[in-house]
Design an enzyme around this catalytic site. Structure first.
Site, PDB file in Angstrom:
ATOM      1  N   VAL A   1      29.683  42.404  58.069  1.00 11.44           N
ATOM      2  CA  VAL A   1      30.097  41.000  58.115  1.00 11.44           C
ATOM      3  C   VAL A   1      29.420  40.183  57.022  1.00 11.44           C
ATOM      4  CG1 VAL A   1      30.552  41.122  60.581  1.00 11.44           C
ATOM      5  CG2 VAL A   1      28.293  40.413  59.789  1.00 11.44           C
ATOM      6  N   GLU A   2      29.942  38.975  56.793  1.00 12.16           N
ATOM      7  CA  GLU A   2      29.451  38.059  55.752  1.00 12.16           C
ATOM      8  C   GLU A   2      29.456  38.717  54.377  1.00 12.16           C
ATOM      9  OE1 GLU A   2      28.878  34.998  55.817  1.00 12.16           O
ATOM     10  OE2 GLU A   2      28.173  34.322  57.747  1.00 12.16           O
ATOM     11  N   GLY A   3      30.462  39.522  54.092  1.00 11.52           N
ATOM     12  CA  GLY A   3      30.551  40.228  52.819  1.00 11.52           C
ATOM     13  C   GLY A   3      30.037  41.639  52.970  1.00 11.52           C
TER      14      GLY A   3
END
Length: 824
Positions: free
Chosen positions: A500-502
C-alpha cells in the site's frame, strides 16, 4: 625530481583546495605560491613555467566573467538544455511539493553534522504523554486481535465506540475544530503502540489521521468546509476514507480514468453548478464503513461553464456516502488482516462545486495537494506500524528464546538462533530510529518528500524481515493460529504494508533516488530552474553560478571520495565520542561517493537515467542507508549516548554500511558505460571494498541483550504495548523474562542433582517432592520451579479447536458465500 616537483605541487594544491572546497581564486593563488617556492628551491624552470601556464589557462578564463559567460557558459547552457530530461507537469509538481531537511546534506559529500545533531530531541508534551498512557493504553487492553481477525473480521462495537469517543480519529485535527491537536510525533507514537497489539486497530486509527479528508481539509479546505466537517470527523460522527486507487491506476495515480463533468444539477432541492462524477475505485481502506468519501478524479468542463480550459486536471471532492449514484461495494479480504477495505463505484454522481476540497479555486490542483499530503501516510502510518511490530517482536521473541529450551539449553544460545535474534534487534533499532526521525521532521513543519519514501520502503521491508526471523525462531508456536499466537498475524499482514501507499518495488526503483537526486542535490534544481528563465541575462547569470558551483562540487567530491577510500576514513574531523566518531567519518565517505555517482550518472545518462531502474534503485539504497544511519546516530545522542546501547547501534550501523558498499559495488559493476564504471571504482574503492556484515561476536552481544533484562532492552521496547493481560500473549511472555532469569540457577541446581540421583519419579511434581526431601532445593525454591514450569507452558503452548469451531468461524462461512460467485 626537479622536473616533477612543480607538477607535484600543482596536484597537491589542487587536491587540497578541492578537498576543502576553496574558491578558484584561492586555489590559483595557493598554486602560484607553491610554484614560486619550487622555482626558488631550484626546480626545473621549464617545468615550473609550464605548470604556471597551465594554472593561468585554467584560472583566467574562469575568473573573468567577460570571458567565461559568453565563451564557456553560453555553449554549455545550450548543451544542458538538450541533455535536460523532459519533465511532465505531474513530475514537476512532485519535485516541487516537498521540502528538504538534513537529507540534503547527504548529497553534499560534506555533511554538516551540526545541522542534524542540534535538531531538538523529539519529545511529547505532558498532555500527549497522558493520552498515550491513558486512553491509548486502555484501547490496547481492550483489543483482542484473535476476536477481531478470526471471529468478527471487524472491530467489536465497543472498540469502535471507544475509538470515536476518545478522539482517536482526530489526533491531528486542531482543538478549535474539536480535535485533540496532537503533533505528528504523537501520531507516530499512537500508531506504533497500537500496531504492537493489532495491525487492524492501528490501520483503522491511522488512515483517518494520514491521507484522507481531514488532512486535506486542514491544508486546503475553505473555512466553511472546516467548520462543517472537521468537528464531525474528530468525534467519529463522520468516518472518512479516500478513494484514489482504481483498477487501471495503481502506483501511477496520475493516470486515473475517473472523471467529473462540470454541469448544472440538483443538490438539496436547489439547481446549482457542480460536477457529475463517474468513478471505479478499489483497495479503499475504511470504505465499507465510511460516511464521507474523498474522491480523486480528472475534471473536465466541455461546455466552458468555468472558463476556457476544458481539461481542468486532477481534482479532489468530498462526497457523502449516501449521495445518489454512489455505491460502496462488498469488502475486500486482505490476507487474514481484516481491516475495513473495499471498492467504491459511481455513475453520474452529482455534487456541487462547493464540495471540491478548497472550493473552486483548487479545481485542477489535486495532484499537488496529494503530493504535499502523501508524505503523512508514508512518513508516519506505515513506518510506525512497522516499528511497533518490529520492536514488539524483538522483546517478545527475545524473551521466548530464553524461556524455550531444547537439549537442556535456551534456544537463544544456539548460534543459528543468535543470528536471527541479532537481525531482529538490528532491524527493530533501525526501524525505530528511522520512523521517529521522519515523524519528527513532519512535526517540525517539514514536508519530507524524500525521507517519507525512504521510511515507507525501508521500515516496511525491515519489518517484514523481522517478522520472518520471528517466525523462524518460534517454529510451531508461530504457525499455529489462536489466541496465544502473537506473531502469525503480523507475518500474514507484512505484505500489505509492502504494497500500500505505493508498491515497494516502484518506490525503490523510481522514487527514492529519482526525487532525491533533484530535490536534495545542492545544484541540480538550481540549474534546472535557471535554464528555464525567460530573461536571457538572468538565465545566463544564474546558470553560470549554478554550473560552476556544480563543477567545483563534483571535483571536490571525487577527491574526497578517493582520499577517504585510501585512508579508510581514519583521518579527518568528525563529531561524536570515541565510539561514534568513526561512524560519522564513514558516512562522510559514502556521502562523497553518492555525490560522485549521482553527478556522473546524471551527466552521462541524462534523461535515460529514469529508465535505468536497477541503477536508480541501488543509488537509492545508498541514500536510504545514509539517512537511516544518520537517524540512528541522532537517536543515540538524544538518548544520552548510553553505553548499553552500543552493541545495538554498532550492529545496525555496520549492517547499513555493508548495504551501502554492496549497493555501490552493484552500481559500479553494472554501470551502463563500462569504462566509466571502472574509473569510478578506482575513485570510490581505491583499495577495494572494506565494509563487512556485523561479526558473529557482535551478533552474540546483541542477541544476549534481547534475552536479558537490561536498560538497553527496555529502551528498545519503549512505546509498545508490553502490559501482561489476557489479550496480550506477547506482553505476558515479556513479563516472564525476569522471573525466568532468577529461576535459572535453581533449575540448573535441581536438574544436576536429579541427573546424579537414582530416584524413580517420572512426574515433575513428584520429582520436586523428592528434591525437597533430599535437600536439593528448599520449599521456596520448589515454588519458584513450579512457577517456572507454568510460565514455560504458557509461553510455548499453542491453541487447538473443535472442528465445528473452525467450520463455524466467520471466514469459513465467508468462503462458502464467495466461492460460487468466483466460480461464476
Amino acid at each position: 625530481m626537479s622536473i616533477a616537483l612543480p607538477f607535484l605541487a600543482f596536484l597537491v594544491a589542487s587536491a587540497f583546495a578541492a578537498y576543502h572546497r576553496l574558491r578558484l581564486a584561492v586555489w590559483a593563488a595557493m598554486t602560484a605560491t607553491l610554484l614560486v617556492a619550487c622555482w626558488l628551491l631550484g626546480a626545473n624552470h621549464v617545468a615550473t613555467i609550464t605548470a604556471g601556464v597551465l594554472v593561468a589557462l585554467i584560472a583566467l578564463p574562469l575568473l573573468i566573467p567577460q570571458l567565461r559567460k559568453p565563451f564557456i557558459t553560453t555553449p554549455l547552457l545550450g548543451f544542458y538544455t538538450k541533455l535536460l530530461p523532459p519533465l511532465s507537469d505531474t513530475e514537476r509538481t512532485a519535485l516541487e511539493s516537498g521540502t528538504v531537511g538534513f537529507e540534503g546534506q547527504l548529497f553534499s559529500g560534506k555533511p554538516d553534522w551540526n545541522q542534524l545533531l542540534t535538531l531538538p530531541k523529539p519529545q511529547l508534551t505532558a498532555e500527549e504523554q497522558a493520552f498515550l498512557d491513558g486512553p491509548c493504553e486502555e484501547l490496547c487492553r481492550m483489543t483482542d486481535d484473535w476476536d477481531i481477525c478470526h471471529v468478527r473480521a471487524d472491530l467489536p462495537p465497543e472498540l469502535w465506540d471507544y475509538i470515536k469517543r476518545n478522539g482517536f480519529f482526530g489526533l491531528n485535527i486542531p482543538k478549535e475544530y474539536g480535535g485533540l491537536g496532537f503533533s505528528a510525533l504523537m501520531n507516530h507514537k499512537v500508531i506504533q503502540k497500537l500496531a504492537s497489539i493489532s495491525s487492524v486497530v492501528s490501520s483503522t486509527v491511522g488512515v483517518p489521521n494520514s491521507l484522507g479528508p481531514a488532512e486535506l481539509l486542514m491544508h486546503y479546505g475553505t473555512e466553511e468546509q472546516k467548520q462543517q466537517y472537521l468537528p464531525r470527523l474528530a468525534d467519529g460522527r463522520e468516518v472518512p476514507c479516500f478513494a484514489l486507487t482504481g483498477p487501471f491506476a495503481g502506483s501511477d495515480a496520475t493516470s486515473i480514468p475517473d472523471y467529473g463533468i462540470v454541469c448544472m444539477g440538483e443538490w438539496n432541492g436547489i439547481n446549482v453548478l457542480g460536477i457529475k462524477l463517474t468513478l471505479n475505485k478499489r483497495y479503499i481502506t475504511l470504505a465499507p464503513v465510511a460516511t464521507l468519501i474523498g474522491v480523486a478524479f480528472r475534471m473536465y468542463d466541455p461546455d466552458g461553464l468555468l472558463g476556457d480550459k476544458r481539461d481542468i486536471g486532477i481534482s479532489l471532492a468530498l462526497v457523502p456516502a449516501d449521495t445518489q449514484g454512489l455505491e460502496i461495494g462488498r469488502r475486500h479480504f486482505p490476507l487474514n488482516s481484516p481491516f475495513q477495505n473495499g471498492p467504491i463505484t459511481g455513475k453520474d454522481v452529482f455534487v456541487p462545486l462547493s464540495q471540491l476540497i478548497g472550493g473552486e479555486d483548487y479545481a485542477g490542483q489535486g495532484w499537488r495537494m496529494l503530493m504535499e499530503c502523501l508524505s503523512i501516510g508514508r512518513s508516519i502510518t506505515l513506518p510506525s506500524t512497522a516499528s511497533g511490530g518490529s520492536k514488539m517482536g524483538a522483546v517478545t521473541v527475545g524473551s521466548y528464546a530464553r524461556i524455550r529450551k531444547q537439549f537442556g539449553l535456551s534456544i537463544g544460545r544456539f548460534e543459528g538462533v543468535e543470528e536471527a535474534l541479532a537481525r531482529i534487534a538490528g532491524n527493530a533499532y533501525a526501524t525505530s530510529a528511522l520512523s521517529e526521525a521522519t515523524a519528527a521532521a513532519v512535526a517540525r513543519g517539514e514536508n519530507p518528500a524524500v525521507p517519507s519514501t525512504i521510511a515507507k520502503y525501508h521500515c516496511t521491508e525491515m519489518g517484514r524481515k523481522a517478522a520472518m526471523d520471528c517466525m523462524d525462531i518460534l517454529g510451531g508456536k508461530g504457525i499455529i493460529l489462536g489466541p496465544r499466537n502473537f506473531a502469525g498475524r503480523s507475518w500474514q499482514a507484512a505484505p500489505i504494508a509492502i504494497t500500500v501507499e505505493g508498491a515497494n518495488i516502484m518506490t525503490r526503483s523510481l522514487m527514492i533516488f529519482g526525487q532525491g537526486a533533484i530535490l536534495c542535490h545542492p545544484w541540480v534544481m538550481k540549474e534546472m530552474k535557471s535554464a528555464q528563465l525567460a530573461d536571457p541575462v538572468e538565465r545566463i547569470d544564474q546558470f553560470d553560478a549554478a554550473l560552476f558551483g556544480h563543477i567545483g562540487f563534483a571535483i571536490s567530491n571525487a577527491v574526497r571520495s578517493w582520499w577517504f577510500g585510501l585512508t579508510g576514513t581514519n583521518i579527518g574531523s568528525a563529531p561524536g565520542d570515541d565510539d561514534t566518531r568513526r561512524y560519522f567519518r564513514k558516512l562522510n565517505r559514502y556521502s562523497a561517493a553518492l555525490a560522485v555517482m549521482a553527478d556522473t550518472s546524471m551527466l552521462l545518462l541524462g534523461g535515460k537515467l529514469k529508465f535505468k531502474e536497477s541503477l536508480s534503485g541501488r543509488l537509492g539504497d545508498v541514500l536510504s542507508q545514509l539517512y537511516i544511519a544518520s537517524s540512528m546516530l541522532k537517536r543515540h545522542q538524544d538518548a544520552g549516548n548510553p553505553v548499553g546501547d552500543q552493541p545495538l547501534l554498532a550492529y545496525a550501523f555496520h549492517d547499513a554500511v555493508n548495504k551501502i558498499e554492496t549497493a555501490l559495488s552493484g552500481a559500479l559493476r553494472n554501470f551502463p558505460i563500462r569504462p566509466v564504471g571502472w574509473l569510478l571504482w578506482l575513485v570510490i574503492f581505491p583499495l577495494g571494498r572494506r565494509a563487512q556484515a556485523p561479526s558473529d561476536r557482535l551478533g552474540h552481544k546483541v542477541a544476549s541483550l534481547l534475552m536479558t533484562p537490561c536498560d538497553a532492552r527496555e529502551r528498545l521496547a519503549e512505546g509498545v504495548f508490553t502490559t501482561p493481560c489476557a489479550n496480550n500473549p506477547g506482553g505476558r511472555i515479556v513479563s516472564y523474562l525476569p522471573k525466568v532469569v532468577m529461576a535459572e540457577p535453581v533449575e540448573r541446581k535441581f536438574l544436576k542433582a536429579l541427573k546424579n540421583s537414582d530416584i524413580e519419579a517420572l512426574e515433575f511434581d513428584a520429582q520436586l517432592d523428592e528434591g525437597v526431601r533430599e535437600g536439593w532445593i528448599t520449599a521456596d525454591e520448589r515454588k519458584q520451579l513450579e512457577e517456572l514450569r507454568a510460565i514455560t507452558l504458557d509461553a510455548i503452548m499453542v491453541d487447538d479447536f473443535d472442528p465445528e469451531e473452525l467450520r463455524s468461524a466467520g471466514y469459513a462461512s465467508l468462503h462458502g458465500r464467495i466461492a460460487p460467485r468466483a466460480a461464476a
